[in-house]
Design a protein around this motif. Structure first.
Motif, PDB file in Angstrom:
ATOM      1  N   ASN A  27       6.216  41.931  66.058  1.00  0.00           N
ATOM      2  CA  ASN A  27       6.034  43.228  65.588  1.00  0.00           C
ATOM      3  C   ASN A  27       5.258  43.367  64.367  1.00  0.00           C
ATOM      4  OD1 ASN A  27       8.024  42.567  64.112  1.00  0.00           O
ATOM      5  ND2 ASN A  27       9.319  44.043  64.503  1.00  0.00           N
ATOM      6  N   GLY A  28       4.168  42.450  63.945  1.00  0.00           N
ATOM      7  CA  GLY A  28       3.429  42.718  62.952  1.00  0.00           C
ATOM      8  C   GLY A  28       3.823  41.767  61.931  1.00  0.00           C
ATOM      9  N   THR A  29       4.736  40.646  62.052  1.00  0.00           N
ATOM     10  CA  THR A  29       5.102  39.940  61.006  1.00  0.00           C
ATOM     11  C   THR A  29       4.190  38.652  60.918  1.00  0.00           C
ATOM     12  OG1 THR A  29       6.803  38.910  62.207  1.00  0.00           O
ATOM     13  CG2 THR A  29       7.390  40.849  61.202  1.00  0.00           C
ATOM     14  N   CYS A  30       3.211  38.362  61.424  1.00  0.00           N
ATOM     15  CA  CYS A  30       2.662  37.232  61.462  1.00  0.00           C
ATOM     16  C   CYS A  30       1.270  37.226  60.681  1.00  0.00           C
ATOM     17  CB  CYS A  30       2.402  36.576  62.616  1.00  0.00           C
ATOM     18  SG  CYS A  30       3.892  36.412  63.942  1.00  0.00           S
ATOM     19  N   CYS A  31       0.694  35.779  60.314  1.00  0.00           N
ATOM     20  CA  CYS A  31      -0.339  35.793  59.785  1.00  0.00           C
ATOM     21  C   CYS A  31      -1.283  34.769  60.386  1.00  0.00           C
ATOM     22  CB  CYS A  31      -0.396  35.103  58.100  1.00  0.00           C
ATOM     23  SG  CYS A  31       0.725  36.451  56.846  1.00  0.00           S
ATOM     24  N   ALA A  32      -2.398  34.683  60.470  1.00  0.00           N
ATOM     25  CA  ALA A  32      -3.422  33.828  60.988  1.00  0.00           C
ATOM     26  C   ALA A  32      -4.681  33.477  60.103  1.00  0.00           C
ATOM     27  CB  ALA A  32      -3.790  34.123  62.389  1.00  0.00           C
ATOM     28  N   ARG A  33      -5.559  32.362  60.338  1.00  0.00           N
ATOM     29  CA  ARG A  33      -6.558  32.073  59.951  1.00  0.00           C
ATOM     30  C   ARG A  33      -7.300  31.421  60.717  1.00  0.00           C
ATOM     31  NH1 ARG A  33      -7.018  28.445  54.332  1.00  0.00           N
ATOM     32  NH2 ARG A  33      -6.417  26.924  55.894  1.00  0.00           N
ATOM     33  N   ALA A  34      -8.644  31.645  60.812  1.00  0.00           N
ATOM     34  CA  ALA A  34      -9.793  31.044  61.652  1.00  0.00           C
ATOM     35  C   ALA A  34     -10.389  29.818  60.624  1.00  0.00           C
ATOM     36  CB  ALA A  34     -10.872  31.785  62.525  1.00  0.00           C
ATOM     37  N   PRO A  35     -10.790  28.794  60.925  1.00  0.00           N
ATOM     38  CA  PRO A  35     -11.664  27.992  60.133  1.00  0.00           C
ATOM     39  C   PRO A  35     -12.806  28.849  59.414  1.00  0.00           C
ATOM     40  CG  PRO A  35     -11.042  27.027  62.294  1.00  0.00           C
ATOM     41  CD  PRO A  35     -10.737  28.339  62.387  1.00  0.00           C
ATOM     42  N   GLY A  36     -12.916  28.510  58.289  1.00  0.00           N
ATOM     43  CA  GLY A  36     -13.979  29.171  57.558  1.00  0.00           C
ATOM     44  C   GLY A  36     -13.829  30.828  57.144  1.00  0.00           C
ATOM     45  N   CYS A  41      -2.936  38.892  57.769  1.00  0.00           N
ATOM     46  CA  CYS A  41      -1.439  39.168  58.022  1.00  0.00           C
ATOM     47  C   CYS A  41      -1.276  40.461  58.565  1.00  0.00           C
ATOM     48  CB  CYS A  41      -0.705  39.007  56.588  1.00  0.00           C
ATOM     49  SG  CYS A  41      -0.765  37.269  55.963  1.00  0.00           S
ATOM     50  N   GLY A  42       0.113  40.584  59.135  1.00  0.00           N
ATOM     51  CA  GLY A  42       0.496  41.921  59.649  1.00  0.00           C
ATOM     52  C   GLY A  42       0.247  41.907  61.236  1.00  0.00           C
ATOM     53  N   MET A  43      -0.137  40.790  61.825  1.00  0.00           N
ATOM     54  CA  MET A  43      -0.329  40.954  63.154  1.00  0.00           C
ATOM     55  C   MET A  43       0.820  40.349  64.103  1.00  0.00           C
ATOM     56  SD  MET A  43      -3.122  37.621  63.475  1.00  0.00           S
ATOM     57  CE  MET A  43      -4.146  38.511  62.220  1.00  0.00           C
ATOM     58  N   SER A  44       0.640  40.900  65.375  1.00  0.00           N
ATOM     59  CA  SER A  44       1.590  40.228  66.157  1.00  0.00           C
ATOM     60  C   SER A  44       1.826  38.821  66.391  1.00  0.00           C
ATOM     61  CB  SER A  44       1.610  41.152  67.568  1.00  0.00           C
ATOM     62  OG  SER A  44       0.341  40.444  68.291  1.00  0.00           O
ATOM     63  N   TYR A  45       2.718  38.434  67.145  1.00  0.00           N
ATOM     64  CA  TYR A  45       2.949  37.004  67.350  1.00  0.00           C
ATOM     65  C   TYR A  45       1.790  36.589  68.391  1.00  0.00           C
ATOM     66  CZ  TYR A  45       4.927  32.745  70.003  1.00  0.00           C
ATOM     67  OH  TYR A  45       5.203  31.625  70.571  1.00  0.00           O
ATOM     68  N   ALA A  46       1.604  37.456  69.223  1.00  0.00           N
ATOM     69  CA  ALA A  46       0.303  37.068  70.367  1.00  0.00           C
ATOM     70  C   ALA A  46      -0.836  36.929  69.740  1.00  0.00           C
ATOM     71  CB  ALA A  46       0.449  37.937  71.365  1.00  0.00           C
ATOM     72  N   ASN A  54      -9.304  28.655  68.593  1.00  0.00           N
ATOM     73  CA  ASN A  54     -10.588  28.425  67.819  1.00  0.00           C
ATOM     74  C   ASN A  54     -10.420  27.153  66.840  1.00  0.00           C
ATOM     75  OD1 ASN A  54     -12.144  30.151  69.276  1.00  0.00           O
ATOM     76  ND2 ASN A  54     -11.193  31.914  67.826  1.00  0.00           N
ATOM     77  N   GLY A  55      -9.126  26.542  66.724  1.00  0.00           N
ATOM     78  CA  GLY A  55      -8.534  25.614  65.865  1.00  0.00           C
ATOM     79  C   GLY A  55      -7.974  26.164  64.540  1.00  0.00           C
ATOM     80  N   GLY A  56      -7.665  27.469  64.658  1.00  0.00           N
ATOM     81  CA  GLY A  56      -7.258  28.199  63.474  1.00  0.00           C
ATOM     82  C   GLY A  56      -5.815  27.739  63.251  1.00  0.00           C
ATOM     83  N   GLN A  57      -5.152  28.489  62.370  1.00  0.00           N
ATOM     84  CA  GLN A  57      -3.812  28.164  62.026  1.00  0.00           C
ATOM     85  C   GLN A  57      -3.157  29.748  62.065  1.00  0.00           C
ATOM     86  OE1 GLN A  57      -4.962  26.535  58.208  1.00  0.00           O
ATOM     87  NE2 GLN A  57      -4.043  24.949  58.421  1.00  0.00           N
ATOM     88  N   TRP A  58      -1.663  29.699  62.318  1.00  0.00           N
ATOM     89  CA  TRP A  58      -0.886  30.755  62.389  1.00  0.00           C
ATOM     90  C   TRP A  58       0.482  30.542  61.963  1.00  0.00           C
ATOM     91  CZ3 TRP A  58       3.545  31.197  65.381  1.00  0.00           C
ATOM     92  CH2 TRP A  58       3.971  30.234  66.243  1.00  0.00           C
ATOM     93  N   CYS A  59       1.255  31.542  61.344  1.00  0.00           N
ATOM     94  CA  CYS A  59       2.485  31.330  61.234  1.00  0.00           C
ATOM     95  C   CYS A  59       3.256  32.968  61.265  1.00  0.00           C
ATOM     96  CB  CYS A  59       2.701  31.039  59.552  1.00  0.00           C
ATOM     97  SG  CYS A  59       1.828  32.025  58.630  1.00  0.00           S
ATOM     98  N   SER A  67       1.172  26.566  53.278  1.00  0.00           N
ATOM     99  CA  SER A  67       0.141  26.324  52.127  1.00  0.00           C
ATOM    100  C   SER A  67      -1.103  27.011  52.094  1.00  0.00           C
ATOM    101  CB  SER A  67      -0.231  24.797  51.993  1.00  0.00           C
ATOM    102  OG  SER A  67      -0.616  24.186  53.169  1.00  0.00           O
ATOM    103  N   TRP A  68      -1.277  27.356  53.348  1.00  0.00           N
ATOM    104  CA  TRP A  68      -2.831  28.039  53.581  1.00  0.00           C
ATOM    105  C   TRP A  68      -2.848  29.716  53.490  1.00  0.00           C
ATOM    106  CZ3 TRP A  68      -2.797  31.498  57.913  1.00  0.00           C
ATOM    107  CH2 TRP A  68      -1.760  30.905  58.430  1.00  0.00           C
ATOM    108  N   VAL A  69      -1.640  30.356  53.260  1.00  0.00           N
ATOM    109  CA  VAL A  69      -1.265  31.649  53.312  1.00  0.00           C
ATOM    110  C   VAL A  69      -1.590  32.223  51.740  1.00  0.00           C
ATOM    111  CG1 VAL A  69       0.109  33.677  53.716  1.00  0.00           C
ATOM    112  CG2 VAL A  69       0.226  32.060  55.221  1.00  0.00           C
TER     113      VAL A  69
END
Length: 69
Positions: A27-36, A41-46, A54-59, A67-69
């Motif tokens: 319900n909007g508790t996740c963060c993600a980052r695509a390479p580059g 943050c504030g997005m859903s799990y899905a 795309n080779g990104g990271q999520w939590c 370490s990347w957030v």
């Protein structure tokens, strides 16, 4: 909430099992980052999981120790 780490559960889970743990309430508790790109943050799990295609990271619940957030 106690953070899960390999040190805390070294006799319970293997490193491989720790890597497969997924969290988040969806319900909007996740963060993600695509390479580059910047971290979002504030997005859903899905939505966060979609960045891995795309080779990104999520939590989700573990973002505080990522370490990347």
């Amino acid at each position: 909430m106690k953070k899960i780490s390999l040190k805390n559960v070294q006799n319970e889970l293997t490193r491989s099992e720790m890597k497969s743990i997924s969290g988040g309430s969806g319900n909007g508790t996740c963060c993600a980052r695509a390479p580059g790109y910047e971290t979002w943050c504030g997005m859903s799990y899905a939505a966060a999981r979609a960045y891995t295609s795309n080779g990104g990271q999520w939590c989700c619940d573990s973002c505080g120790s990522a370490s990347w957030v």
